[in-house]
Scaffold this motif. Sequence first.
Motif, short mmCIF file in Angstrom:
data_model
loop_
_atom_site.label_atom_id
_atom_site.label_comp_id
_atom_site.label_asym_id
_atom_site.label_seq_id
_atom_site.Cartn_x
_atom_site.Cartn_y
_atom_site.Cartn_z
N GLU A 199 11.52 11.00 8.21
CA GLU A 199 12.51 9.93 8.44
C GLU A 199 11.80 8.59 8.67
OE1 GLU A 199 15.90 8.66 11.77
OE2 GLU A 199 15.02 10.67 11.81
N THR A 200 10.72 8.60 9.43
CA THR A 200 9.97 7.37 9.69
C THR A 200 9.33 6.84 8.41
OG1 THR A 200 9.49 8.14 11.94
CG2 THR A 200 8.12 6.36 11.07
N PHE A 201 8.75 7.74 7.62
CA PHE A 201 8.10 7.37 6.36
C PHE A 201 9.09 6.70 5.42
CE2 PHE A 201 6.50 8.16 2.11
CZ PHE A 201 5.11 8.03 2.22
N GLU A 202 10.32 7.23 5.37
CA GLU A 202 11.30 6.76 4.39
C GLU A 202 12.25 5.70 4.94
OE1 GLU A 202 13.30 10.19 2.86
OE2 GLU A 202 11.48 11.03 1.97
N ASP A 203 12.14 5.39 6.23
CA ASP A 203 13.08 4.44 6.82
C ASP A 203 12.35 3.42 7.67
OD1 ASP A 203 15.31 3.12 7.71
OD2 ASP A 203 16.11 4.77 8.92
N GLU A 204 12.23 3.65 8.96
CA GLU A 204 11.72 2.65 9.90
C GLU A 204 10.31 2.18 9.54
OE1 GLU A 204 11.92 0.07 13.16
OE2 GLU A 204 13.49 1.31 12.24
N GLY A 205 9.45 3.11 9.13
CA GLY A 205 8.08 2.73 8.80
C GLY A 205 7.96 2.01 7.48
N GLY A 206 8.90 2.25 6.58
CA GLY A 206 8.86 1.61 5.27
C GLY A 206 7.67 2.04 4.42
N CYS A 207 7.09 3.20 4.72
CA CYS A 207 5.88 3.63 4.03
C CYS A 207 6.10 3.86 2.54
CB CYS A 207 5.33 4.92 4.67
SG CYS A 207 5.21 4.86 6.46
N TYR A 208 7.30 4.34 2.21
CA TYR A 208 7.62 4.63 0.81
C TYR A 208 7.58 3.38 -0.06
CZ TYR A 208 12.18 2.49 1.45
OH TYR A 208 13.18 1.59 1.69
N ASP A 209 7.71 2.20 0.55
CA ASP A 209 7.73 0.96 -0.22
C ASP A 209 6.50 0.84 -1.12
OD1 ASP A 209 10.08 0.20 0.91
OD2 ASP A 209 9.24 -1.31 2.23
N CYS A 210 5.36 1.19 -0.57
CA CYS A 210 4.11 1.08 -1.34
C CYS A 210 3.59 2.43 -1.82
CB CYS A 210 3.03 0.41 -0.50
SG CYS A 210 3.35 -1.33 -0.14
N HIS A 211 3.85 3.48 -1.03
CA HIS A 211 3.27 4.78 -1.37
C HIS A 211 4.21 5.65 -2.20
CE1 HIS A 211 -0.29 4.25 1.12
NE2 HIS A 211 0.49 3.75 2.06
N THR A 212 5.43 5.21 -2.43
CA THR A 212 6.50 5.93 -3.10
C THR A 212 7.02 7.05 -2.23
OG1 THR A 212 5.30 7.66 -4.35
CG2 THR A 212 5.43 5.45 -5.34
N VAL A 213 8.22 7.51 -2.51
CA VAL A 213 8.85 8.58 -1.74
C VAL A 213 8.00 9.85 -1.80
CG1 VAL A 213 10.84 10.10 -1.59
CG2 VAL A 213 11.17 7.66 -2.02
N GLN A 214 7.40 10.10 -2.97
CA GLN A 214 6.59 11.30 -3.15
C GLN A 214 5.19 11.18 -2.55
OE1 GLN A 214 8.03 9.53 -5.56
NE2 GLN A 214 9.63 10.82 -6.43
N GLY A 215 4.80 9.94 -2.19
CA GLY A 215 3.47 9.73 -1.64
C GLY A 215 2.40 9.51 -2.68
N TRP A 216 2.79 9.27 -3.94
CA TRP A 216 1.83 9.18 -5.03
C TRP A 216 1.07 7.86 -5.08
CZ3 TRP A 216 5.85 11.07 -9.17
CH2 TRP A 216 6.05 12.45 -9.02
N GLY A 217 1.51 6.85 -4.34
CA GLY A 217 0.89 5.54 -4.45
C GLY A 217 1.40 4.80 -5.66
N ASP A 218 1.05 3.52 -5.75
CA ASP A 218 1.54 2.66 -6.82
C ASP A 218 0.38 1.88 -7.42
OD1 ASP A 218 2.77 0.87 -8.49
OD2 ASP A 218 4.22 0.15 -7.01
N PRO A 219 0.09 2.04 -8.72
CA PRO A 219 -1.03 1.32 -9.33
C PRO A 219 -0.84 -0.19 -9.36
CG PRO A 219 0.27 2.44 -11.01
CD PRO A 219 0.75 2.94 -9.69
N ALA A 220 0.38 -0.66 -9.16
CA ALA A 220 0.61 -2.10 -9.13
C ALA A 220 0.18 -2.71 -7.81
CB ALA A 220 2.08 -2.43 -9.38
#
Length: 270
Positions: A187-208
């Motif tokens: 929940e923190t990863f996908e909401d309050e922490g906003g981690c998915y913004d850069c790491h994606t929901v799956q955690g794969w990271g973003d080459p951009a």
Amino acid sequence: MPCVVALASGEPPNRGKSRISRLTLSFTGWTPAAASGGVARMTKRRHIALAAAIASLGAAALAAPAVPHADARAIKAGQALFAANCASCHGIDGKGAAGHHVPDLTDDRWLFGGEDVDTFLIRPSDIATIIRHGIRADDPQTRNLAAMPALGVGHSLEPDEVAAVTEYVLKLGGQPHDEGQIALGKETFEDEGGCYDCHTVQGWGDPATGSADLTRPRTYLYGSDRAAIAATVREGRAGVSPAFGRKLSPQQIHDISVYVLTLSKSHKYI
């Protein structure tokens, strides 16, 4: 040269001018107006669209061909130049010198994407851009958008949320974790922490953006154990690579780029 590395860690290159930046960010929903504190805000729905687009390439499309334009002269000259200018951080073998928190240039993971969005290949010119302008360096064209923000006390997360998201990152990486913390961590990863913004929901990271692929702990630049992950979440990270554009000639930069590309097990960045 701490961050040819960055090709293997990424932000949208040069303020969105590269084709991969525009392609990736169009999938993820990044716009200049949506950027805050240097970190692009994206929606989970668009991350899922990006994941589907990547998956649609198929395994055959991810095979690594021979290094383009890898002539013997450039490789030999590049190896000597690499030893003189880059090995102090990247190691003479390209695997990274201890304590410098740089990517392993010999593995199959590139942190930053390149210009070729038709084949998703890394080219010598993509590596040359990083060598020439650096990462968060004293250069007007340096890559300087994304960084891992500090999320700990005084920022957006409480200690229990930091602990929980740490366990969730351990789980994403296939490491031992406390299953009882995963619900709050996700929940923190996908909401309050906003981690998915850069790491994606799956955690794969973003080459951009050069964000870490959290499913591959061996590629983490600052450690992959529980304490290291928690410190990264609390304190943030922002690696630096110097710009060599005023020190090395265009030919020298090209030669290093060709040599670095020969070290990698893959020339694909997704």
